[in-house]
Design a protein around this motif. Structure first.
Motif, PDB file in Angstrom:
ATOM      1  N   GLU A  92       5.383   3.034  -0.631  1.00 51.31           N
ATOM      2  CA  GLU A  92       5.006   3.095  -2.049  1.00 51.31           C
ATOM      3  C   GLU A  92       4.193   1.874  -2.466  1.00 51.31           C
ATOM      4  OE1 GLU A  92       8.349   3.860  -1.055  1.00 51.31           O
ATOM      5  OE2 GLU A  92       7.480   5.896  -0.975  1.00 51.31           O
ATOM      6  N   GLY A  93       4.086   0.896  -1.579  1.00 51.22           N
ATOM      7  CA  GLY A  93       3.315  -0.302  -1.889  1.00 51.22           C
ATOM      8  C   GLY A  93       4.132  -1.392  -2.529  1.00 51.22           C
ATOM      9  N   TYR A 177      -4.187  -2.157  -1.403  1.00 54.91           N
ATOM     10  CA  TYR A 177      -3.289  -1.000  -1.288  1.00 54.91           C
ATOM     11  C   TYR A 177      -2.888  -0.494  -2.668  1.00 54.91           C
ATOM     12  CZ  TYR A 177       0.243   2.091   0.683  1.00 54.91           C
ATOM     13  OH  TYR A 177       0.961   3.208   1.045  1.00 54.91           O
ATOM     14  N   LYS A 181      -4.443   2.811  -2.277  1.00 54.18           N
ATOM     15  CA  LYS A 181      -3.446   3.439  -1.391  1.00 54.18           C
ATOM     16  C   LYS A 181      -3.915   3.477   0.061  1.00 54.18           C
ATOM     17  CE  LYS A 181      -0.261   4.137  -4.423  1.00 54.18           C
ATOM     18  NZ  LYS A 181       0.956   3.275  -4.375  1.00 54.18           N
TER      19      LYS A 181
END
Length: 520
Positions: A92-93, A177, A181
């Motif tokens: 999800e980062g 990111y 993403k």
């Protein structure tokens, strides 16, 4: 025709500097958002990854608001960052722990994996050294300040975090990111992780090194050129940043390699000095060069070549230290007027004689990386007398950083050749007296750029402009980079500085055992 802009973010050690450039490299507006660094345990240095993201969001929104531009006119976004930092994230980062800073030495306890063996060279076991040299052209430091050591430390001491990690990212790659993403990194950051094969035509993660140290390849980001697009800005990120969805986000580079581009010394064998929080001496080169004993060598650059570099841990950070310790009254008096404060400090330096009454300062305030690679070495004032004033201590810091840079320049010039003219960048290069001191100590002509503290962001903007194919080559940027002033060595200072530099070069050997005993 509407104006078009590049938004570059320089994610440094102490804050994010967002700069809006037009396509002729004019800095239209910039904003700075600071964030802290934490030292929870001796030898540890950490930062909160969310602070990086919050700083990018705030600075971006402030740029759009305060520069009075239309967000539609921003045609690309690019980042550079402090190098050799490590952030483990989930898919999800979200960060799984604080960012391990490039200043952090906790992983020195795992570098025994590099030093095993009966035969040792520069502290390395022979087999491990030969592997690193063949694959990367260099080797990680034994001080544990490199991403390979960070990752091994996490695997050994935080196995649950290692297991949960989707990717290990640098600071800019963490932000990329969040924006796209996409988990990508640049060649220079791959190189200085000491896990990438940096041989020409390779620039991929080394299966040999990863297998040797049991690091999972799938936990590492994809390596791309700095001028390649990392991805497009997502709708969620665009909403948070106040930008248009879909604008290209470029891979960018580390702050050292972007600043080397932004210095204007883009052609091969042109030395650069950076007077930033840390300082360094570097030159672009077409081949991998190295001096392992002095921890100096070539890393992949933002171009399709290499950057031969000697990086030193604390440069202008030493000035920040003495200001916070001995000039608190002036910090308060000049509150909000940073330019006025540093003009005052410069005037104090000028009031002290050349050589600061034979006072020598060694700027090793957080260990050192090059030309000596020792996490236990510490700074100090030598030959301190009752007749020394705080003006003398201040000048000694300017000169001590200069001596350290001269040491590094000697090593770099042995590899790339001597030069008579050096471009100087970084926040410290705003100081005319510091530039003159450098010219005198180095015995070189010093070229002070306009807005030298924006070199990193300027270099990132050039990377994006090349990536957009507006510039066909990096060299097209050279005539657009403005010079503020040039300095020539003062012959009256040569004898004093030669004498003091000779003594400076003896300090480490004379005190090495003390550093070892006091900083175990």
């Amino acid at each position: 025709m509407t104006n078009q802009y590049i938004l570059a973010h320089d994610l440094g050690t102490t804050g994010d500097k967002a700069v809006l450039f037009d396509l002729e490299l004019n800095a239209i507006h910039h904003e700075k958002v600071s964030y802290p660094i934490y030292y929870p345990i001796e030898g540890w240095a950490e930062q909160e990854p969310e602070d990086f993201w919050n700083a990018v969001k705030r600075s971006t929104n402030e740029i759009i608001q305060n520069a009075n531009i239309n967000k539609q006119d921003i045609i690309a976004m690019v980042f550079d960052c402090q190098m050799n930092c490590t952030i483990p994230i989930n898919q999800e980062g979200n960060a799984l722990m604080r960012c391990i800073s490039w200043l952090d030495t906790r992983a020195s306890i795992v570098t025994r994996k590099f030093t095993k063996g009966l035969i040792k060279i520069a502290g390395f076991g022979l087999r491990q050294l030969l592997l690193f040299l063949k694959v990367t052209g260099g080797a990680p430091g034994v001080n544990g300040k490199d991403p390979i050591s960070h990752i091994l430390w996490i695997k050994e001491h935080k196995p649950e975090i290692y297991k949960k990690t989707y990717k290990f990212l640098s600071v800019k790659d963490f932000i990329i990111y969040r924006c796209t993403k996409k988990a990508v990194t640049s060649r220079d950051l791959g190189h200085t992780s000491w896990m990438m094969d940096s041989n020409p035509e390779k620039f991929v993660w080394s299966d040999k090194i990863l297998k040797k140290f049991k690091i999972d390849k799938e936990k590492l980001p994809e390596i791309r050129k700095s001028v390649e697009k990392a991805g497009d800005l997502t709708s969620d990120a665009a909403e948070l940043l106040g930008l248009m969805e879909g604008i290209p986000v470029f891979v960018g580079s580390g702050d050292l390699t972007s600043a080397a581009i932004g210095s204007g010394a883009i052609l091969d064998n042109q030395p650069i000095v950076c007077l930033g929080t840390s300082d360094w001496v570097a030159a672009h080169t077409s081949e991998r060069l190295k001096d392992l004993i002095h921890y100096t060598g070539s890393i992949s650059s933002s171009q399709d070549n290499y950057l031969c570099i000697s990086k030193q841990e604390t440069g202008a950070a030493c000035l920040d230290w003495i200001v916070n310790q001995m000039f608190k009254d002036k910090v308060e008096a000049y509150k909000g007027d940073v330019k006025g404060l540093y003009e005052y400090l410069n005037s104090m330096v000028i009031s002290s004689p050349v050589g600061a009454k034979n006072l020598i300062f060694t700027p090793w305030m957080f260990g050192e990386r090059s030309p000596l690679n020792d996490p236990k070495v510490r700074a100090g004032f030598y030959n301190l007398h009752l007749n020394h004033s705080r003006e003398d201590l201040l000048r000694a810091i300017y000169e001590g950083v200069g001596y350290n840079i001269k040491w590094a320049l000697r090593i770099v010039e042995k590899l790339v050749g001597e030069t008579k003219r050096i471009n100087v960048i970084g926040g410290g290069a705003n100081s005319e007296i510091w530039c003159q001191i450098l010219s005198d100590i180095l015995d070189r002509e010093i070229v002070q750029l306009s807005e030298p503290d924006l070199a990193g962001a300027r270099g990132s903007a050039i990377i994006a402009i090349v990536g957009l194919n507006i510039f066909k080559s990096f060299s097209e940027a050279i005539p657009l980079i403005k010079i503020k002033k040039e300095y020539k060595p003062n012959s009256n200072t040569i004898e004093t500085y030669q004498k003091l530099f000779a003594e400076y070069m003896k300090v480490y050997k004379r005190n090495k055992q003390m550093f070892e005993h006091l900083n175990k």
